[in-house]
Write a protein that holds these residues in place. Sequence first.
Motif, PDB file in Angstrom:
ATOM      1  N   PHE A  29       0.950  -1.269   0.073  1.00 42.36           N
ATOM      2  CA  PHE A  29      -0.103   0.010  -0.031  1.00 42.36           C
ATOM      3  C   PHE A  29       0.944   1.230  -0.255  1.00 42.36           C
ATOM      4  O   PHE A  29       2.188   1.287   0.188  1.00 42.36           O
ATOM      5  CB  PHE A  29      -0.792   0.007   1.195  1.00 42.36           C
ATOM      6  CG  PHE A  29      -0.330   0.300   2.630  1.00 42.36           C
ATOM      7  CD1 PHE A  29      -0.753   1.763   2.992  1.00 42.36           C
ATOM      8  CD2 PHE A  29       0.407  -0.309   3.206  1.00 42.36           C
ATOM      9  CE1 PHE A  29      -0.058   2.120   4.154  1.00 42.36           C
ATOM     10  CE2 PHE A  29       1.062   0.157   4.492  1.00 42.36           C
ATOM     11  CZ  PHE A  29       0.795   1.154   4.705  1.00 42.36           C
ATOM     12  N   SER A  30       0.234   2.557  -0.029  1.00 47.10           N
ATOM     13  CA  SER A  30       1.030   3.549  -0.286  1.00 47.10           C
ATOM     14  C   SER A  30       0.379   4.791   0.502  1.00 47.10           C
ATOM     15  O   SER A  30      -1.026   4.845   0.504  1.00 47.10           O
ATOM     16  CB  SER A  30       1.549   4.143  -1.603  1.00 47.10           C
ATOM     17  OG  SER A  30       0.213   4.272  -2.378  1.00 47.10           O
ATOM     18  N   VAL A  31       1.142   5.616   0.898  1.00 42.28           N
ATOM     19  CA  VAL A  31       0.538   6.883   1.552  1.00 42.28           C
ATOM     20  C   VAL A  31       0.993   8.319   0.657  1.00 42.28           C
ATOM     21  O   VAL A  31       2.236   8.363   0.493  1.00 42.28           O
ATOM     22  CB  VAL A  31       0.887   7.230   3.014  1.00 42.28           C
ATOM     23  CG1 VAL A  31       0.452   8.301   3.390  1.00 42.28           C
ATOM     24  CG2 VAL A  31       0.591   5.867   3.987  1.00 42.28           C
ATOM     25  N   GLU A  32       0.074   9.094   0.324  1.00 40.73           N
ATOM     26  CA  GLU A  32       0.389  10.092  -0.605  1.00 40.73           C
ATOM     27  C   GLU A  32       0.675  11.125   0.181  1.00 40.73           C
ATOM     28  O   GLU A  32       0.289  11.261   1.519  1.00 40.73           O
ATOM     29  CB  GLU A  32      -0.655  10.453  -1.571  1.00 40.73           C
ATOM     30  CG  GLU A  32      -0.836   9.159  -2.403  1.00 40.73           C
ATOM     31  CD  GLU A  32       0.330   8.888  -3.360  1.00 40.73           C
ATOM     32  OE1 GLU A  32       1.071   9.748  -3.769  1.00 40.73           O
ATOM     33  OE2 GLU A  32       0.386   7.733  -3.832  1.00 40.73           O
ATOM     34  N   HIS A  33       1.657  12.200  -0.051  1.00 44.40           N
ATOM     35  CA  HIS A  33       1.656  13.611   0.661  1.00 44.40           C
ATOM     36  C   HIS A  33       0.587  14.067   0.841  1.00 44.40           C
ATOM     37  O   HIS A  33      -0.551  14.315   0.080  1.00 44.40           O
ATOM     38  CB  HIS A  33       2.579  14.449  -0.170  1.00 44.40           C
ATOM     39  CG  HIS A  33       4.080  13.989  -0.394  1.00 44.40           C
ATOM     40  ND1 HIS A  33       4.906  14.713   0.258  1.00 44.40           N
ATOM     41  CD2 HIS A  33       4.493  12.961  -1.379  1.00 44.40           C
ATOM     42  CE1 HIS A  33       6.023  13.981   0.013  1.00 44.40           C
ATOM     43  NE2 HIS A  33       5.654  13.194  -1.155  1.00 44.40           N
ATOM     44  N   GLY A  34       0.384  14.578   2.156  1.00 41.18           N
ATOM     45  CA  GLY A  34      -0.821  15.260   2.776  1.00 41.18           C
ATOM     46  C   GLY A  34      -2.001  14.376   3.209  1.00 41.18           C
ATOM     47  O   GLY A  34      -2.980  14.932   3.321  1.00 41.18           O
ATOM     48  N   GLU A  35      -1.766  13.262   3.228  1.00 46.13           N
ATOM     49  CA  GLU A  35      -2.993  12.067   3.556  1.00 46.13           C
ATOM     50  C   GLU A  35      -3.032  12.266   5.080  1.00 46.13           C
ATOM     51  O   GLU A  35      -1.987  12.413   5.851  1.00 46.13           O
ATOM     52  CB  GLU A  35      -2.668  10.602   2.963  1.00 46.13           C
ATOM     53  CG  GLU A  35      -3.421  10.577   1.838  1.00 46.13           C
ATOM     54  CD  GLU A  35      -3.438   9.255   0.956  1.00 46.13           C
ATOM     55  OE1 GLU A  35      -4.600   8.702   1.187  1.00 46.13           O
ATOM     56  OE2 GLU A  35      -2.552   8.377   1.094  1.00 46.13           O
ATOM     57  N   SER A 182      -9.508  17.491  21.664  1.00 44.17           N
ATOM     58  CA  SER A 182      -8.667  18.490  21.477  1.00 44.17           C
ATOM     59  C   SER A 182      -7.400  17.962  20.774  1.00 44.17           C
ATOM     60  O   SER A 182      -7.096  18.853  19.793  1.00 44.17           O
ATOM     61  CB  SER A 182      -8.284  19.160  22.788  1.00 44.17           C
ATOM     62  OG  SER A 182      -7.400  20.278  22.677  1.00 44.17           O
ATOM     63  N   ILE A 183      -6.691  16.987  21.129  1.00 48.95           N
ATOM     64  CA  ILE A 183      -5.483  16.908  20.580  1.00 48.95           C
ATOM     65  C   ILE A 183      -5.859  16.532  18.886  1.00 48.95           C
ATOM     66  O   ILE A 183      -5.286  16.735  17.995  1.00 48.95           O
ATOM     67  CB  ILE A 183      -4.819  15.679  21.394  1.00 48.95           C
ATOM     68  CG1 ILE A 183      -4.239  16.009  22.605  1.00 48.95           C
ATOM     69  CG2 ILE A 183      -3.725  14.893  20.445  1.00 48.95           C
ATOM     70  CD1 ILE A 183      -3.134  17.105  22.584  1.00 48.95           C
ATOM     71  N   MET A 184      -6.913  15.678  18.691  1.00 47.43           N
ATOM     72  CA  MET A 184      -7.141  15.308  17.380  1.00 47.43           C
ATOM     73  C   MET A 184      -7.573  16.499  16.713  1.00 47.43           C
ATOM     74  O   MET A 184      -7.440  16.684  15.384  1.00 47.43           O
ATOM     75  CB  MET A 184      -8.340  14.203  17.363  1.00 47.43           C
ATOM     76  CG  MET A 184      -7.990  12.973  17.934  1.00 47.43           C
ATOM     77  SD  MET A 184      -6.256  12.335  17.122  1.00 47.43           S
ATOM     78  CE  MET A 184      -6.880  12.147  15.618  1.00 47.43           C
ATOM     79  N   GLU A 185      -8.293  17.726  17.256  1.00 52.27           N
ATOM     80  CA  GLU A 185      -8.621  18.927  16.501  1.00 52.27           C
ATOM     81  C   GLU A 185      -7.333  19.407  15.905  1.00 52.27           C
ATOM     82  O   GLU A 185      -7.164  20.102  14.935  1.00 52.27           O
ATOM     83  CB  GLU A 185      -9.508  19.878  17.224  1.00 52.27           C
ATOM     84  CG  GLU A 185     -10.861  19.455  17.540  1.00 52.27           C
ATOM     85  CD  GLU A 185     -11.691  19.435  16.273  1.00 52.27           C
ATOM     86  OE1 GLU A 185     -11.252  20.058  15.285  1.00 52.27           O
ATOM     87  OE2 GLU A 185     -12.938  18.976  16.549  1.00 52.27           O
ATOM     88  N   HIS A 191      -3.140  18.645   9.819  1.00 54.73           N
ATOM     89  CA  HIS A 191      -3.238  18.130   8.394  1.00 54.73           C
ATOM     90  C   HIS A 191      -3.775  18.992   7.559  1.00 54.73           C
ATOM     91  O   HIS A 191      -3.284  19.102   6.106  1.00 54.73           O
ATOM     92  CB  HIS A 191      -4.314  17.010   8.314  1.00 54.73           C
ATOM     93  CG  HIS A 191      -4.960  16.506   7.258  1.00 54.73           C
ATOM     94  ND1 HIS A 191      -6.315  16.729   6.833  1.00 54.73           N
ATOM     95  CD2 HIS A 191      -4.359  15.947   6.256  1.00 54.73           C
ATOM     96  CE1 HIS A 191      -6.260  16.151   5.947  1.00 54.73           C
ATOM     97  NE2 HIS A 191      -5.275  15.612   5.297  1.00 54.73           N
ATOM     98  N   ARG A 192      -4.582  20.114   7.623  1.00 51.79           N
ATOM     99  CA  ARG A 192      -4.970  21.014   6.867  1.00 51.79           C
ATOM    100  C   ARG A 192      -4.086  22.006   6.105  1.00 51.79           C
ATOM    101  O   ARG A 192      -3.973  22.601   5.431  1.00 51.79           O
ATOM    102  CB  ARG A 192      -6.148  22.027   7.547  1.00 51.79           C
ATOM    103  CG  ARG A 192      -7.563  21.212   7.971  1.00 51.79           C
ATOM    104  CD  ARG A 192      -8.748  22.226   7.985  1.00 51.79           C
ATOM    105  NE  ARG A 192      -8.527  22.625   9.470  1.00 51.79           N
ATOM    106  CZ  ARG A 192      -8.980  21.743  10.655  1.00 51.79           C
ATOM    107  NH1 ARG A 192      -9.729  20.901  10.441  1.00 51.79           N
ATOM    108  NH2 ARG A 192      -8.658  22.329  11.665  1.00 51.79           N
ATOM    109  N   ASP A 211      -8.856  10.785   6.785  1.00 51.42           N
ATOM    110  CA  ASP A 211      -9.716  10.795   5.741  1.00 51.42           C
ATOM    111  C   ASP A 211      -9.745   9.333   5.021  1.00 51.42           C
ATOM    112  O   ASP A 211     -10.541   9.038   4.499  1.00 51.42           O
ATOM    113  CB  ASP A 211      -8.525  11.466   4.421  1.00 51.42           C
ATOM    114  CG  ASP A 211      -8.491  12.805   4.967  1.00 51.42           C
ATOM    115  OD1 ASP A 211      -9.255  13.515   5.519  1.00 51.42           O
ATOM    116  OD2 ASP A 211      -7.421  13.640   4.443  1.00 51.42           O
ATOM    117  N   ARG A 212      -8.991   8.462   5.569  1.00 52.03           N
ATOM    118  CA  ARG A 212      -9.050   7.025   5.220  1.00 52.03           C
ATOM    119  C   ARG A 212      -8.533   6.172   6.253  1.00 52.03           C
ATOM    120  O   ARG A 212      -7.743   6.625   7.100  1.00 52.03           O
ATOM    121  CB  ARG A 212      -7.955   6.886   4.075  1.00 52.03           C
ATOM    122  CG  ARG A 212      -7.829   5.474   3.372  1.00 52.03           C
ATOM    123  CD  ARG A 212      -7.248   5.422   2.038  1.00 52.03           C
ATOM    124  NE  ARG A 212      -5.688   5.863   2.056  1.00 52.03           N
ATOM    125  CZ  ARG A 212      -4.795   5.324   1.809  1.00 52.03           C
ATOM    126  NH1 ARG A 212      -4.947   3.859   1.859  1.00 52.03           N
ATOM    127  NH2 ARG A 212      -3.582   5.524   1.936  1.00 52.03           N
TER     128      ARG A 212
END
Length: 223
Positions: A29-35, A182-185, A191-192, A211-212
């Motif tokens: 599998f792969s992880v793209e930039h910004g995921e 709060s940590i996940m926010e 991430h944004r 996102d996934r």
Amino acid sequence: MAPVIQFKDVVKIYPLKSGDVTAINHISFSVEHGEFISIMGPSGSGKSTLLTMMGCLDTPTYGDIFISGIGVRDMNDTELTNLRRDRIGFIFQYFNLFPLLNVIENVNFPQMLKSQRQVDENKAIEKLRAVQLDERLYTHTPLELSGGQQQRVAIARALINDPDILLCDEPTGNLDSKTGASIMELMSELHRKGATIIVVTHDPNVAEYTDRTVRIVDGRIAS
């Protein structure tokens, strides 16, 4: 652009006296930039092994792993150490802060390892502001902070060398639900702003921020 993480037919076998254990079984599998990705699975499914190999803390028995297009199989210990230091930020459930160092010193520690000379304290302050830690706490030691405050320091430390990847092992597992949210926010905000984040979690509430979700069962990615 190459994926930030790529696994190609990766197998991880741990030899034991009672018989070999296959922790990871032909995963690609792969992880793209910004995921922003969560990894979930039952206890013993292989998710922690997957994270340690993403972080180059362990190497596959078979198959290949690439970090930002760089193959890790043939790297020596020094090269792997430098890759972890420069391109990967780690965030742990139990924070792993140095108890005798204050907040600024803890955040600066990876920068010191990288430069081997005087560090840029302003950069540590920049990262601490990014994780919204009260400036009055910068000279405090970890034992003088709450769990949520310690995790913010740990996140700032993980960001100090501007890594390509943030790897998070149960980052809210030692926090109450309000502090964990709060940590996940905060993670969502990072991430944004473009961070690539992978979170290992058993908590579906944490996975909802991502996102996934990659689900691991018996060392394989579940379909």
